[in-house]
Design a protein around this motif. Structure first.
Motif, mmCIF file in Angstrom:
data_model
loop_
_atom_site.group_PDB
_atom_site.id
_atom_site.type_symbol
_atom_site.label_atom_id
_atom_site.label_comp_id
_atom_site.label_asym_id
_atom_site.label_seq_id
_atom_site.Cartn_x
_atom_site.Cartn_y
_atom_site.Cartn_z
ATOM 1 N N LEU A 1 -55.159 82.613 16.895
ATOM 2 C CA LEU A 1 -55.039 83.483 15.727
ATOM 3 C C LEU A 1 -54.147 84.680 16.027
ATOM 4 N N LEU A 2 -54.338 85.310 17.179
ATOM 5 C CA LEU A 2 -53.522 86.469 17.557
ATOM 6 C C LEU A 2 -52.052 86.092 17.679
ATOM 7 N N ALA A 3 -51.767 84.994 18.360
ATOM 8 C CA ALA A 3 -50.381 84.575 18.547
ATOM 9 C C ALA A 3 -49.741 84.181 17.226
ATOM 10 N N ALA A 4 -50.486 83.463 16.398
ATOM 11 C CA ALA A 4 -49.939 82.985 15.137
ATOM 12 C C ALA A 4 -49.620 84.137 14.184
ATOM 13 N N LEU B 1 -50.151 76.199 7.993
ATOM 14 C CA LEU B 1 -50.675 74.847 8.017
ATOM 15 C C LEU B 1 -51.368 74.659 9.356
ATOM 16 N N VAL B 2 -52.655 74.350 9.347
ATOM 17 C CA VAL B 2 -53.428 74.193 10.577
ATOM 18 C C VAL B 2 -53.801 72.727 10.735
ATOM 19 N N VAL C 1 -62.409 73.798 15.822
ATOM 20 C CA VAL C 1 -62.177 75.140 15.285
ATOM 21 C C VAL C 1 -61.082 75.170 14.220
ATOM 22 N N ALA C 2 -60.454 74.033 13.943
ATOM 23 C CA ALA C 2 -59.293 74.032 13.049
ATOM 24 C C ALA C 2 -59.635 74.514 11.649
ATOM 25 N N ALA C 3 -60.752 74.081 11.104
ATOM 26 C CA ALA C 3 -61.093 74.478 9.736
ATOM 27 C C ALA C 3 -61.333 75.972 9.631
ATOM 28 N N ALA D 1 -58.049 77.780 9.837
ATOM 29 C CA ALA D 1 -57.275 77.666 8.603
ATOM 30 C C ALA D 1 -57.725 78.687 7.572
ATOM 31 N N VAL D 2 -59.004 78.981 7.538
ATOM 32 C CA VAL D 2 -59.509 80.004 6.616
ATOM 33 C C VAL D 2 -59.079 81.397 7.065
ATOM 34 N N ALA D 3 -59.134 81.641 8.377
ATOM 35 C CA ALA D 3 -58.748 82.953 8.907
ATOM 36 C C ALA D 3 -57.255 83.186 8.830
ATOM 37 N N LEU D 4 -56.469 82.101 8.728
ATOM 38 C CA LEU D 4 -55.012 82.201 8.747
ATOM 39 C C LEU D 4 -54.448 81.424 7.552
#
Length: 298
Positions: free
Chosen positions: A48-51, A82-83, A70-72, A75-78
């Motif tokens: 998340l930090l890098a993205a 596209l995750v 953890v993908a789902a 995807a909500v946090a970011l």
């Protein structure tokens, strides 16, 4: 023949203003696509930090490939990305045997790939990159534990023709060179230059101060930043900034110098506003857009 050592060039505002980034286009397609590959079932925060840092650096489109558990949530946090969920081993790492082909499929449509944020298993990281990196064709950033691939395959990035950047801390740099840890601490410029020449890649070493080295022997130093940047997740942000700048069209040495300096200036800004230490890695990337404007003279 190794390049003759030169005196490092200090990274300053004037230097960067004379080394302008590609002009932002009018839409997201014109600022490039980035793929971030990383994380485990236990370290989604690093991804998340890098993205987020990729986008804060001005890149236009973002894809993230991470472990299925953890993908789902990611995807909500970011929501900007596209995750894509990838096969995962029993211990929560990306599965080296099953993830590489899907990553290569995604990488075929992007301008830069960032590998490594949140990796925690040396063997799994090396095996994944052994299946992946020799088949990559575009620009790549290898961060932190992704350097295990380079430790095992010193010439493993040569096929990228200088379009790779290694973002390492002094401890990781020493391990990749297989030298005592204090050697990179005592002379990070020399250590970064040695690895850059050995691998044909740009090296960004970030500790208290930063050193950048290009394969042709050019080196730069950044004295901005401070102890507050020595916090969990900070390196993930820096790697994301470099990858985002690569996607925008910066050359690898330019992306490393700009990304490292932006990271340091953001640390200085947070130190003045929050405190010398105690600010969070998640706060760094938010400082970058206006710093980009400042360095561009806007």
């Amino acid at each position: 023949m190794a390049a003759e050592p030169t005196t490092p060039t200090p990274i300053t505002t004037d230097l960067l203003r004379g080394w302008s980034l590609p002009v932002p286009g009018t839409d997201k397609e014109s600022r490039g696509r980035t793929l971030v590959v990383g994380g485990t079932a236990h370290t989604p925060g690093a991804v998340l930090l890098a993205a987020e840092a990729v986008l804060r650096a001005g890149a236009g489109k973002l894809q993230v490939a991470t472990t299925e558990p953890v993908a789902a949530a990611l995807a909500v946090a970011l929501p900007e990305a596209l995750v894509v969920p990838l096969p995962t081993t029993r211990d929560g790492s990306l599965d080296p045997a099953d993830a590489a082909d899907r990553v290569l499929e995604l990488a075929g449509g992007v301008d830069a790939v960032l590998l490594g944020p949140g990796f925690s298993d040396v063997d799994a990281s090396r095996e994944l990159l052994e299946a992946l990196v020799p088949r990559l064709e575009g620009a790549a950033v290898l961060d932190a534990l992704a350097s295990a691939y380079v430790t095992a395959h010193r010439d493993g990035l040569r096929h990228l023709d200088g379009r790779a950047v290694l973002t390492l801390n002094p401890d990781e740099l020493a391990k990749t060179l297989d030298v005592p840890e204090d050697r990179a601490d005592d002379d990070p410029v020399a250590a970064a230059r040695e690895l850059a020449e050995a691998t044909g890649s740009v090296v960004l070493c970030g500790g208290q101060g930063k050193a950048v080295a290009a394969p042709d022997g050019r080196t730069w130093t950044c004295d901005a930043g401070g102890p507050g940047l020595g916090v969990s997740g900070s390196g993930d942000v820096q790697a994301g900034l470099v990858a985002g700048l690569l996607s925008r069209g910066a050359d690898p040495a330019q992306a490393a110098c700009w990304g490292g300096h932006l990271h340091a200036l953001a640390g200085d800004e947070l130190a003045a506003r929050v405190g010398t230490v105690g600010f969070l890695a998640r706060e760094i990337a938010g400082c970058v857009p206006h710093l980009l404007d400042h360095l561009a003279g806007s």
